[in-house]
Write a protein that holds these residues in place. Sequence first.
Motif, mmCIF file in Angstrom:
data_model
loop_
_atom_site.group_PDB
_atom_site.id
_atom_site.type_symbol
_atom_site.label_atom_id
_atom_site.label_comp_id
_atom_site.label_asym_id
_atom_site.label_seq_id
_atom_site.Cartn_x
_atom_site.Cartn_y
_atom_site.Cartn_z
ATOM 1 N N LEU A 121 1.110 -1.175 -0.058
ATOM 2 C CA LEU A 121 0.272 -0.413 0.296
ATOM 3 C C LEU A 121 0.962 1.484 0.472
ATOM 4 C CD1 LEU A 121 -3.105 -0.909 2.944
ATOM 5 C CD2 LEU A 121 -2.734 -1.099 0.600
ATOM 6 N N ARG A 122 0.193 2.901 -0.375
ATOM 7 C CA ARG A 122 0.584 3.489 -0.238
ATOM 8 C C ARG A 122 0.141 4.512 0.833
ATOM 9 N NH1 ARG A 122 4.563 1.612 -1.861
ATOM 10 N NH2 ARG A 122 5.966 1.931 -3.328
ATOM 11 N N LEU A 123 -1.132 4.513 0.895
ATOM 12 C CA LEU A 123 -2.494 4.539 1.640
ATOM 13 C C LEU A 123 -2.512 4.013 2.191
ATOM 14 C CD1 LEU A 123 -3.061 7.787 -0.694
ATOM 15 C CD2 LEU A 123 -2.323 8.282 1.510
ATOM 16 N N LEU A 124 -3.171 4.428 3.891
ATOM 17 C CA LEU A 124 -3.349 3.363 5.218
ATOM 18 C C LEU A 124 -4.153 4.499 5.817
ATOM 19 C CD1 LEU A 124 -4.516 0.972 6.301
ATOM 20 C CD2 LEU A 124 -3.018 1.191 7.644
ATOM 21 N N TYR A 125 -6.019 4.624 5.855
ATOM 22 C CA TYR A 125 -7.079 5.530 6.257
ATOM 23 C C TYR A 125 -6.877 4.203 7.884
ATOM 24 C CZ TYR A 125 -6.830 8.740 3.107
ATOM 25 O OH TYR A 125 -7.210 9.923 1.757
ATOM 26 N N LEU A 126 -6.955 5.124 8.388
ATOM 27 C CA LEU A 126 -7.358 4.367 10.331
ATOM 28 C C LEU A 126 -7.716 5.320 11.058
ATOM 29 C CD1 LEU A 126 -4.177 2.977 12.028
ATOM 30 C CD2 LEU A 126 -4.099 4.169 10.050
ATOM 31 N N SER A 127 -8.796 4.720 12.159
ATOM 32 C CA SER A 127 -9.080 6.326 13.196
ATOM 33 C C SER A 127 -7.681 6.057 14.305
ATOM 34 C CB SER A 127 -10.517 6.121 14.037
ATOM 35 O OG SER A 127 -9.989 4.419 14.458
ATOM 36 N N PRO A 128 -7.712 7.117 15.100
ATOM 37 C CA PRO A 128 -7.218 7.003 16.007
ATOM 38 C C PRO A 128 -6.882 5.854 16.515
ATOM 39 C CG PRO A 128 -7.750 9.223 16.135
ATOM 40 C CD PRO A 128 -8.913 8.420 15.570
ATOM 41 N N GLU A 129 -7.997 5.159 17.096
ATOM 42 C CA GLU A 129 -8.280 4.292 17.846
ATOM 43 C C GLU A 129 -7.876 2.834 17.757
ATOM 44 O OE1 GLU A 129 -11.169 7.765 19.444
ATOM 45 O OE2 GLU A 129 -10.822 6.769 17.048
ATOM 46 N N THR A 130 -7.733 2.614 16.109
ATOM 47 C CA THR A 130 -7.823 2.139 15.377
ATOM 48 C C THR A 130 -6.139 1.967 14.910
ATOM 49 O OG1 THR A 130 -9.016 1.822 14.521
ATOM 50 C CG2 THR A 130 -7.463 0.807 13.033
ATOM 51 N N LEU A 131 -5.207 2.881 15.071
ATOM 52 C CA LEU A 131 -4.122 2.876 14.888
ATOM 53 C C LEU A 131 -3.487 2.434 16.179
ATOM 54 C CD1 LEU A 131 -1.571 3.696 13.949
ATOM 55 C CD2 LEU A 131 -1.772 6.294 15.066
ATOM 56 N N LEU A 132 -4.005 2.928 17.808
ATOM 57 C CA LEU A 132 -3.067 2.593 18.718
ATOM 58 C C LEU A 132 -3.967 1.303 19.509
ATOM 59 C CD1 LEU A 132 -3.520 6.216 20.671
ATOM 60 C CD2 LEU A 132 -1.639 4.901 19.192
ATOM 61 N N SER A 133 -4.949 0.948 18.663
ATOM 62 C CA SER A 133 -5.201 -1.178 18.465
ATOM 63 C C SER A 133 -3.869 -1.971 18.543
ATOM 64 C CB SER A 133 -6.138 -1.498 17.980
ATOM 65 O OG SER A 133 -5.820 -1.390 16.383
ATOM 66 N N ALA A 134 -3.727 -2.738 19.623
ATOM 67 C CA ALA A 134 -2.226 -3.684 19.283
ATOM 68 C C ALA A 134 -2.198 -4.372 18.381
ATOM 69 C CB ALA A 134 -2.922 -4.956 20.807
ATOM 70 N N PRO A 135 -2.947 -5.529 17.948
ATOM 71 C CA PRO A 135 -2.954 -5.699 16.493
ATOM 72 C C PRO A 135 -2.100 -4.905 15.109
ATOM 73 C CG PRO A 135 -5.674 -5.971 16.595
ATOM 74 C CD PRO A 135 -4.988 -5.040 17.726
ATOM 75 N N VAL A 136 -3.208 -4.273 15.262
ATOM 76 C CA VAL A 136 -2.541 -2.581 14.063
ATOM 77 C C VAL A 136 -0.975 -2.449 14.231
ATOM 78 C CG1 VAL A 136 -2.840 -0.031 12.732
ATOM 79 C CG2 VAL A 136 -5.053 -2.495 13.399
ATOM 80 N N TRP A 137 -0.366 -1.578 15.626
ATOM 81 C CA TRP A 137 0.473 -0.573 16.251
ATOM 82 C C TRP A 137 0.897 -2.105 15.970
ATOM 83 C CZ3 TRP A 137 2.386 3.726 16.828
ATOM 84 C CH2 TRP A 137 2.887 3.397 17.733
ATOM 85 N N GLU A 138 1.139 -3.148 16.508
ATOM 86 C CA GLU A 138 2.420 -3.997 16.767
ATOM 87 C C GLU A 138 2.610 -4.685 15.127
ATOM 88 O OE1 GLU A 138 2.444 -8.698 16.976
ATOM 89 O OE2 GLU A 138 1.158 -7.946 18.095
ATOM 90 N N LYS A 139 2.250 -4.669 14.116
ATOM 91 C CA LYS A 139 2.099 -4.328 12.989
ATOM 92 C C LYS A 139 3.275 -3.599 11.883
ATOM 93 C CE LYS A 139 1.747 -6.806 8.927
ATOM 94 N NZ LYS A 139 2.426 -8.087 8.011
ATOM 95 N N LEU A 140 2.489 -2.018 12.331
ATOM 96 C CA LEU A 140 3.305 -0.940 12.083
ATOM 97 C C LEU A 140 4.775 -0.766 12.237
ATOM 98 C CD1 LEU A 140 0.472 1.588 12.731
ATOM 99 C CD2 LEU A 140 1.050 0.752 10.035
#
Length: 483
Positions: A113-132
Amino acid sequence: MYNSDTTSWQEVLAAFKRIWGYDDFRPPQGEIIRSLLEKHDALIVMPTGGGKSICFQLPALLQNGLTLVISPLVALMENQVQELRDRKLPAALLHSELPTWERKKNLQNLEKLRLLYLSPETLLSAPVWEKLCQPQLEINGLILDEAHCLVQWGETFRPAYRRLGAVRPALLKSKPAGTKIAIAAFTATADPKARATIQKVLQLQKPAAFQISPYRQNLHLKVQTIWTPRGRRQGMLKFIQARPHEAGLVYVRTRRDSEELTELLRQKGYATAAYHAGLSPEERRQIEASWLGGKMPFVVCTCAFGMGINKPDVRWVIHYHSPLLLSEYVQEVGRAGRDGKPAEALTLVSEATGWLNPEDKQRREFFAGKMRSQYQEAQAIASKLPTQGEVATVAKQFRDGAIALSLLHSAGQLEWQSPFHYIRHQSGKSCSFGELNAQQQQFQTQMTQYLTTRECRWQFLLQAFGFAKEAAGWRCGHCDNCN
């Protein structure tokens, strides 16, 4: 891919032409794009319809790696991502309403991807944060879209916003040495205090500042005093009846208001719908599609509707109830006349004393009381918190624990060591919750002053949003006070 040393500006323009079909940028789009491509932080205030999304989408598409776009509403994300996908561009979104399989697929495909849209809450959720935080995932930018939401909602409604300043340092710890992640905040409405808050919370480093006046020559502003609840309904109906088949929006403050008013309008023969945060994703998309496609001339909605939705031919906006904040008002009237053709914004207000029709006064007092109680609850929780700890632990222990931490951060009594860990302190620059509450009351007073001013309304708005030089001696000729 773009490299400021090897890629010419002509190649940037060629990509713009190839993707969007335009020959050149509108000021100051080109300067913003150049700034983001050179990895500078930026704070951009541009009127609604000014082409903000292209300013961060094009740099993201021209670079290797991923740009994270923090967005407040699912509808806003879906609209922007769908437009990008229609152009066969590598963009995706993550939010809680997506099916599990789609969330997993998007997380697995981040490298593509080049662009990923997400909310602040999703950004700071464990599975997403771990991947980032995986070292091999290249992240080149963090965009805060509709950045005024950080100011409006960050303290008591969406506390995850106040933790965003800790995101870049935390991500950089997991990335190769020398990695640069630029942060840019985009909004249509931010007065000088809001701009300072955004810069401080996001920890922007010497940001390039782009501030365009909110003035819209084609947008006529009017405030109409009404004396009874019946008069309010009649004022709205008369306005709508005089504009048959024109696209518009009716803004109300609560879910209940939207449903009751929609029922009244349907009884009068109007094809409309109530739009609010309580609808299912399918219901929201259906209403948006009907309105965008012209099947439904107007929608009765709360502030959840319209942010980022691109419909150029909206001819009018009614505020059935006035917003609490001037920034909300400018956002919402800005939905009208994005095609540059004449448009109207009508706000209905109860007479000032509240003796004959106390509706607006009661509404203001209700929200002020709610705000006071939130500060009081936060104060009580704050006295029980350890000097350092974890957000998740506090949120489990106290119902409004995350809000208490957010308010402590706003008061200068807390720092984020990471997006998930805090440390308390008492500095000379800290303030009390009472002072925070007083600041909020000032914002509401400003809205009341706008509604009751006898001066040019556009002049008032220009002064309020930090354009005092442009406002000097101003008379717009197209508000109810200038006509």
